[in-house]
Design a protein around this motif. Structure first.
Motif, PDB file in Angstrom:
ATOM      1  N   GLY A  42       0.854  -1.176   0.000  1.00 43.68           N
ATOM      2  CA  GLY A  42       0.000   0.000   0.000  1.00 43.68           C
ATOM      3  C   GLY A  42       0.893   1.230   0.000  1.00 43.68           C
ATOM      4  N   SER A  43       0.328   2.412   0.203  1.00 42.30           N
ATOM      5  CA  SER A  43       1.150   3.610   0.261  1.00 42.30           C
ATOM      6  C   SER A  43       2.094   3.503   1.459  1.00 42.30           C
ATOM      7  N   TYR A  44       3.272   4.102   1.326  1.00 43.75           N
ATOM      8  CA  TYR A  44       4.329   3.846   2.306  1.00 43.75           C
ATOM      9  C   TYR A  44       5.244   5.047   2.455  1.00 43.75           C
ATOM     10  N   LEU A  45       6.074   4.998   3.492  1.00 40.02           N
ATOM     11  CA  LEU A  45       7.172   5.933   3.668  1.00 40.02           C
ATOM     12  C   LEU A  45       8.474   5.142   3.710  1.00 40.02           C
ATOM     13  N   TYR A  46       9.453   5.631   2.972  1.00 38.61           N
ATOM     14  CA  TYR A  46      10.791   5.038   2.954  1.00 38.61           C
ATOM     15  C   TYR A  46      11.781   6.091   3.421  1.00 38.61           C
ATOM     16  N   LEU A  47      12.711   5.680   4.258  1.00 32.36           N
ATOM     17  CA  LEU A  47      13.739   6.591   4.753  1.00 32.36           C
ATOM     18  C   LEU A  47      15.084   5.890   4.789  1.00 32.36           C
ATOM     19  N   SER A  48      16.083   6.534   4.222  1.00 28.59           N
ATOM     20  CA  SER A  48      17.465   6.095   4.336  1.00 28.59           C
ATOM     21  C   SER A  48      18.256   7.245   4.962  1.00 28.59           C
ATOM     22  N   PRO A  49      18.474   7.220   6.280  1.00 32.12           N
ATOM     23  CA  PRO A  49      19.172   8.334   6.911  1.00 32.12           C
ATOM     24  C   PRO A  49      20.636   8.432   6.517  1.00 32.12           C
ATOM     25  N   ARG A  50      21.192   7.332   6.042  1.00 34.20           N
ATOM     26  CA  ARG A  50      22.586   7.313   5.589  1.00 34.20           C
ATOM     27  C   ARG A  50      22.774   6.122   4.663  1.00 34.20           C
ATOM     28  N   HIS A  51      23.871   6.120   3.925  1.00 31.29           N
ATOM     29  CA  HIS A  51      24.165   5.003   3.022  1.00 31.29           C
ATOM     30  C   HIS A  51      24.167   3.687   3.795  1.00 31.29           C
ATOM     31  N   GLY A  52      23.453   2.681   3.277  1.00 32.92           N
ATOM     32  CA  GLY A  52      23.430   1.358   3.879  1.00 32.92           C
ATOM     33  C   GLY A  52      22.368   1.147   4.933  1.00 32.92           C
ATOM     34  N   GLU A  53      21.565   2.172   5.227  1.00 33.27           N
ATOM     35  CA  GLU A  53      20.506   2.039   6.233  1.00 33.27           C
ATOM     36  C   GLU A  53      19.172   2.398   5.594  1.00 33.27           C
ATOM     37  N   HIS A  54      18.204   1.476   5.700  1.00 37.49           N
ATOM     38  CA  HIS A  54      16.935   1.631   4.994  1.00 37.49           C
ATOM     39  C   HIS A  54      15.769   1.240   5.897  1.00 37.49           C
ATOM     40  N   HIS A  55      14.728   2.094   5.936  1.00 42.52           N
ATOM     41  CA  HIS A  55      13.560   1.859   6.782  1.00 42.52           C
ATOM     42  C   HIS A  55      12.285   2.027   5.960  1.00 42.52           C
ATOM     43  N   TYR A  56      11.253   1.284   6.352  1.00 40.85           N
ATOM     44  CA  TYR A  56       9.962   1.293   5.655  1.00 40.85           C
ATOM     45  C   TYR A  56       8.831   1.357   6.675  1.00 40.85           C
ATOM     46  N   TRP A  57       7.795   2.174   6.366  1.00 38.85           N
ATOM     47  CA  TRP A  57       6.585   2.244   7.177  1.00 38.85           C
ATOM     48  C   TRP A  57       5.370   2.311   6.256  1.00 38.85           C
ATOM     49  N   PRO A  58       4.264   1.650   6.586  1.00 35.42           N
ATOM     50  CA  PRO A  58       2.994   1.983   5.933  1.00 35.42           C
ATOM     51  C   PRO A  58       2.649   3.435   6.245  1.00 35.42           C
ATOM     52  N   SER A  59       1.945   4.107   5.339  1.00 36.47           N
ATOM     53  CA  SER A  59       1.749   5.554   5.466  1.00 36.47           C
ATOM     54  C   SER A  59       0.705   5.952   6.504  1.00 36.47           C
ATOM     55  N   ALA A  60      -0.106   5.005   6.990  1.00 31.58           N
ATOM     56  CA  ALA A  60      -1.159   5.357   7.946  1.00 31.58           C
ATOM     57  C   ALA A  60      -0.561   6.045   9.172  1.00 31.58           C
ATOM     58  N   GLY A  61      -1.139   7.175   9.531  1.00 31.67           N
ATOM     59  CA  GLY A  61      -0.689   7.894  10.711  1.00 31.67           C
ATOM     60  C   GLY A  61       0.331   8.980  10.445  1.00 31.67           C
ATOM     61  N   PHE A  62       0.836   9.052   9.203  1.00 34.10           N
ATOM     62  CA  PHE A  62       1.811  10.082   8.855  1.00 34.10           C
ATOM     63  C   PHE A  62       1.117  11.235   8.125  1.00 34.10           C
ATOM     64  N   ALA A  63       1.505  12.455   8.450  1.00 30.87           N
ATOM     65  CA  ALA A  63       0.934  13.635   7.811  1.00 30.87           C
ATOM     66  C   ALA A  63       1.500  13.811   6.405  1.00 30.87           C
ATOM     67  N   ARG A  64       0.766  14.532   5.558  1.00 33.28           N
ATOM     68  CA  ARG A  64       1.282  14.895   4.241  1.00 33.28           C
ATOM     69  C   ARG A  64       2.553  15.722   4.396  1.00 33.28           C
ATOM     70  N   GLN A  65       3.450  15.580   3.441  1.00 27.07           N
ATOM     71  CA  GLN A  65       4.733  16.279   3.449  1.00 27.07           C
ATOM     72  C   GLN A  65       5.518  15.973   4.738  1.00 27.07           C
ATOM     73  N   PHE A  66       5.413  14.759   5.219  1.00 29.08           N
ATOM     74  CA  PHE A  66       5.980  14.437   6.527  1.00 29.08           C
ATOM     75  C   PHE A  66       7.481  14.682   6.580  1.00 29.08           C
ATOM     76  N   VAL A  67       8.198  14.218   5.561  1.00 27.70           N
ATOM     77  CA  VAL A  67       9.657  14.401   5.614  1.00 27.70           C
ATOM     78  C   VAL A  67      10.018  15.879   5.591  1.00 27.70           C
ATOM     79  N   ARG A  68       9.254  16.675   4.868  1.00 27.93           N
ATOM     80  CA  ARG A  68       9.504  18.111   4.856  1.00 27.93           C
ATOM     81  C   ARG A  68       9.222  18.717   6.230  1.00 27.93           C
ATOM     82  N   ARG A  69       8.181  18.273   6.876  1.00 30.93           N
ATOM     83  CA  ARG A  69       7.848  18.782   8.199  1.00 30.93           C
ATOM     84  C   ARG A  69       8.979  18.515   9.196  1.00 30.93           C
ATOM     85  N   VAL A  70       9.442  17.266   9.248  1.00 32.50           N
ATOM     86  CA  VAL A  70      10.419  16.915  10.282  1.00 32.50           C
ATOM     87  C   VAL A  70      11.801  17.490   9.970  1.00 32.50           C
TER      88      VAL A  70
END
Length: 226
Positions: free
Chosen positions: A139-167
């Protein structure tokens, strides 16, 4: 479907805001709402909703290219996160645009960004690489790689629009300026285009002096249009 990015990438009006195009036909460009210098988007020329819509083999190539773009940005602006709000099946989730775009954002401390994601979505799922997104995302998701070699995934439920821009804006102390519609940060966009275009030109010239060939295509000299 009316997509402003497809129109822009098809017409290629001169001058362009595209910094470079990779052999895999992905583009690097400074984003509207660049609340910090160096903030870019990495996008496919052809319309694609989300990185997870690619095959794992194709995504491995994209992952290698975007890491080179991250290195380019980090060399000038410091630690840079990689993030995506991936819409699926016409659901935007936390995204605000249906043309796939990977955010490359310089931040003071990438771990602060990861912690913000975890406060909203829990620990998430740790991936071995970006290439695992097609199997992880149902389904819709959020992906984040804070640095090379590190990768995280979340389903989008509960996250605001433009979330990465907000934080990220909040981490930079300008949390009220996260929305690109209200705060275009044109000066930062112009600076990012000029500086990264120059860095690529210098790197390509050095490569040619050593007998190599340019790795990336620069659509035009370091000029910029709004």
């Amino acid at each position: 479907m009316d997509c402003q990015f497809c129109t822009e990438f098809t017409t290629r009006e001169h001058p362009t805001r595209i910094i470079t195009e990779t052999p895999g036909s992905w583009l690097l460009l400074p984003t509207v709402g660049a609340f910090t210098p160096g903030y870019c988007l990495f996008m496919p020329v052809e319309h694609l909703d989300a990185a997870a819509d690619l095959t794992p083999a194709h995504l491995r190539r994209v992952a290698a290219e975007v890491e080179e773009m991250r290195t380019l940005i980090q060399n000038r602006y410091g630690p840079t996160i990689l993030a995506e709000h991936g819409p699926r099946d016409c659901e935007l989730g936390a995204s605000c645009c249906s043309h796939c775009h990977l955010h490359l954002i310089p931040v003071p401390d990438p771990d602060v960004i990861t912690a913000a994601y975890e406060r909203s979505g829990g620990p998430g799922r740790r991936l071995g690489s970006m290439a695992e997104l097609p199997t992880a995302a149902d389904g819709s998701y959020l992906y984040l790689s804070p640095r090379h070699g590190e990768h995280h995934y979340w389903p989008s439920a509960g996250f605001a629009r433009q979330f990465v821009r907000r934080v990220c804006a909040d981490a930079l102390g300008i949390g009220d300026s996260f929305d690109w519609r209200d705060h275009p940060f044109t000066t930062h966009r112009e600076r990012t285009f000029a500086e990264l275009s120059s860095d690529l030109h210098i790197a390509d010239a050095a490569c040619r002096r050593k007998g190599g060939t340019a790795r990336w295509r620069q659509p035009c000299p370091a000029r910029y249009t709004h």
